[in-house]
Scaffold this active site. Structure first.
Site, PDB file in Angstrom:
ATOM      1  N   LYS A   1      22.516 -18.826 114.474  1.00 46.67           N
ATOM      2  CA  LYS A   1      21.593 -19.975 114.426  1.00 46.67           C
ATOM      3  C   LYS A   1      20.154 -19.471 114.443  1.00 46.67           C
ATOM      4  CE  LYS A   1      20.698 -24.357 116.875  1.00 46.67           C
ATOM      5  NZ  LYS A   1      21.045 -25.180 118.060  1.00 46.67           N
TER       6      LYS A   1
ATOM      7  N   SER B   1      22.545 -29.918 117.070  1.00 46.91           N
ATOM      8  CA  SER B   1      21.545 -29.326 116.203  1.00 46.91           C
ATOM      9  C   SER B   1      22.017 -28.051 115.502  1.00 46.91           C
ATOM     10  CB  SER B   1      20.292 -28.985 117.013  1.00 46.91           C
ATOM     11  OG  SER B   1      20.599 -27.986 117.982  1.00 46.91           O
TER      12      SER B   1
ATOM     13  N   SER C   1      24.803 -29.489 121.344  1.00 47.20           N
ATOM     14  CA  SER C   1      24.564 -28.947 120.002  1.00 47.20           C
ATOM     15  C   SER C   1      25.550 -27.911 119.498  1.00 47.20           C
ATOM     16  CB  SER C   1      23.161 -28.350 119.928  1.00 47.20           C
ATOM     17  OG  SER C   1      22.240 -29.378 119.757  1.00 47.20           O
TER      18      SER C   1
HETATM   19  N1  GLN Z   1      21.281 -33.808 120.205  1.00 45.20           N
HETATM   20  C1  GLN Z   1      20.656 -33.450 121.440  1.00 45.20           C
HETATM   21  C2  GLN Z   1      19.166 -33.475 121.285  1.00 45.20           C
HETATM   22  O1  GLN Z   1      18.718 -33.924 120.304  1.00 45.20           O
HETATM   23  C3  GLN Z   1      21.148 -32.128 121.889  1.00 45.20           C
HETATM   24  C4  GLN Z   1      20.519 -31.010 121.185  1.00 45.20           C
HETATM   25  C5  GLN Z   1      20.975 -29.668 121.660  1.00 45.20           C
HETATM   26  O2  GLN Z   1      21.983 -29.547 122.353  1.00 45.20           O
HETATM   27  N2  GLN Z   1      20.184 -28.671 121.317  1.00 45.20           N
HETATM   28  O3  GLN Z   1      18.427 -33.068 122.134  1.00 45.20           O
END
Ligand code: GLN
Length: 491
Positions: A78, A153, A177
């Site tokens: 990532k 994400s 995420s």
């Molecule tokens: N979807 C969540 C957010 O927008 C989690 C994101 C993540 O785990 N990095 O913060």
């Protein structure tokens, strides 16, 4: 087809010298040439260094050296994890040309194993989002249906494993995420206990929640990647100095005597009925295999999202203050003065969602509001953690859906941030409590999209989670299903 195989199957072939790491790497790049234009999971490909790394691994195998399980295995990273000499954008324009001068600890550990890094994967900007649509660069398409999002994400890292354009990958999980995109793309994804994996070199979003973890094609590979990346690190004061077990020892096809808790608060009306059916069926499979299943209650679950959207933005507003155009990253070239340089740089360099979070977080921390919002959120976080502590007095593992819905259409939620935030309703509670959690494929809905089963453990009880996940996998066929990528048409 080599690109479809798991790391552990490939390791046997490499060891037996049936294949070389270079052939394997070429096979993965051929697959990339075929489907990546439709999936768009990668931001950067590193073919030249990948082939060099493969040739290095081949030398070891040819010499008959005892090679680590991930030697020569093509892995994607990532783009929030610092890779020395390889651009690391965090999906943001503000870091468009940022080339880290150092490796994250997880990268050092993976290179010690002799992995082959295929490239860096697309993500929501600074890991803020649930669909990967917040990337400043491109939309990643879910390999199961190119009109849908891959989750987020870490959507790129999930999509490339699902599309067989990497054998495995690393993502980061702050509020879901890793687990949510794994569920939506039909692969295995695991967030380890907070403190298990060093965050050194993971670009910070919300430091009290962020954790790195693997995406893999099966649970065995998940254990292998965990073995490679876990461990305390003097460069990360929040990494915990506890012994790291050999996680492959948890790959036991037996749940007899284990207690699985099913929290009633996760099976609400907001849950898609087909998802509820798949998850109930999965729990029944585990019960049939000898696990004891009982209902548990996690009464503060309903406050997890509200709490998360105070704490995570508050931490983000502090962490993202460093992008000021002075030391690195994008800088506006026509400021009137220093303050205007800061303003223009940050206004132009950050996307909408990141700016929204910075404003939310700054507000929640501001004088007069800090107690009402931030401090209160911290108290609720403790209550959520206490719910889990009480539940783990009674059960070994908690089973829930990973995501309330299957993958949704590209564009469907992007205009409605609250709707997007609700994607995390099943994953944020465990994030608050710092628990280990895995998502494993547990079926498909009628439209053909994957469903994920989330299994959570007590802090540092990854072994229980892996054992249940492995038993489920060994006794079902869901993980063997592959998307048929429509290479003509959309994408
Ligand atoms: N979807 C969540 C957010 O927008 C989690 C994101 C993540 O785990 N990095 O913060």
């Amino acid at each position: 087809m080599l690109h479809e195989l798991t790391a552990h199957a490939l390791h046997e072939k490499l060891k037996a010298r049936e294949i070389t790491a270079q052939e394997l790497t070429e096979a993965v790049y051929e697959r990339i040439a075929e489907v990546e234009p439709h999936v768009k999971g990668y931001l950067t490909l590193t073919k030249d260094s990948a082939l060099e790394q493969a040739s290095h691994a081949d030398t070891g195998f040819q010499n008959g050296d005892e090679m680590p399980p991930l030697a020569g295995i093509p892995i994607a990273i990532k783009d929030v994890i610092c890779t020395k000499g390889v651009r690391t954008t965090c999906g943001s324009k503000i870091l468009e040309n940022f080339v880290p001068p150092y490796n994250a600890t997880v990268m050092t550990k993976l290179h010690e194993q002799g992995v082959v890094m295929v490239g860096k994967t697309n993500m929501d900007e600074f890991a803020m989002g649930s669909s990967t649509e917040n990337s400043a660069y491109q939309i990643t398409h879910n390999p199961w249906d190119l009109d849908t999002i891959p989750g987020g994400s870490s959507g790129g890292s999930a999509a490339v494993v699902s599309a067989d354009t990497a054998v495995c990958s690393l993502g980061s999980d702050t509020g879901g995420s890793i687990r949510q995109p794994a569920a939506l793309c039909g692969v295995v994804g695991m967030k380890p206990t907070y403190g298990r994996v060093s965050r050194y070199g993971l670009v910070a979003f919300a430091s009290s929640l962020d954790q790195i973890g693997p995406f893999t094609k099966d649970v065995t590979d998940c254990a292998l990647v965990l073995n490679a990346i876990c461990g305390s690190d003097t460069m990360d004061a929040t990494s915990v100095d506890v012994p790291v077990p050999d996680f492959t020892q948890s790959l036991i096809n037996d749940v007899e005597g284990l207690k699985i808790g099913v929290p009633k608060e996760y099976f609400t009306q907001a849950l898609d009925t087909e998802i509820a059916d798949s998850v109930h069926a999965a729990i029944a499979v585990l019960e049939g295999l000898g696990a004891t299943v009982e209902q548990v209650s996690l009464p503060h679950t309903e406050y997890a999202i509200a709490t998360y959207y105070i704490i995570a933005p508050a931490e983000a507003s502090a962490n993202l203050a460093r992008y000021d155009g002075v030391r690195y990253g994008y800088r506006n070239e026509n400021p009137e003065d220093l303050i205007s340089m800061y303003k223009k740089t940050r206004s132009e360099g950050f996307g909408e969602e990141v700016k929204r979070r910075i404003m939310l977080g700054t507000f929640a921390l501001s004088a007069g509001y800090q107690d009402a919002y931030y401090k209160k959120a911290q108290k609720v976080r403790t209550l959520i953690k206490s719910d889990f502590d009480a539940a783990f007095e009674k059960v070994d593992v908690i089973a829930t859906p990973t995501s309330p819905t299957p993958a949704f259409k590209i564009g469907e939620r992007i205009a409605d941030p609250l709707q997007m935030y609700l994607s995390d309703v099943m994953t944020t509670p465990a994030s608050h409590a710092g628990l280990p959690g895995i998502s494993v494929p547990c079926g498909l809905v009628k439209s053909g999209l994957p469903v994920g089963l989330q299994l959570l453990g007590a802090p540092f009880a990854e072994e229980n989670v892996l054992r249940v996940a492995y038993t489920f996998e060994q006794n079902t066929e869901h993980h063997q299903q592959k998307p048929k990528i429509q290479t003509n048409g959309v994408g």
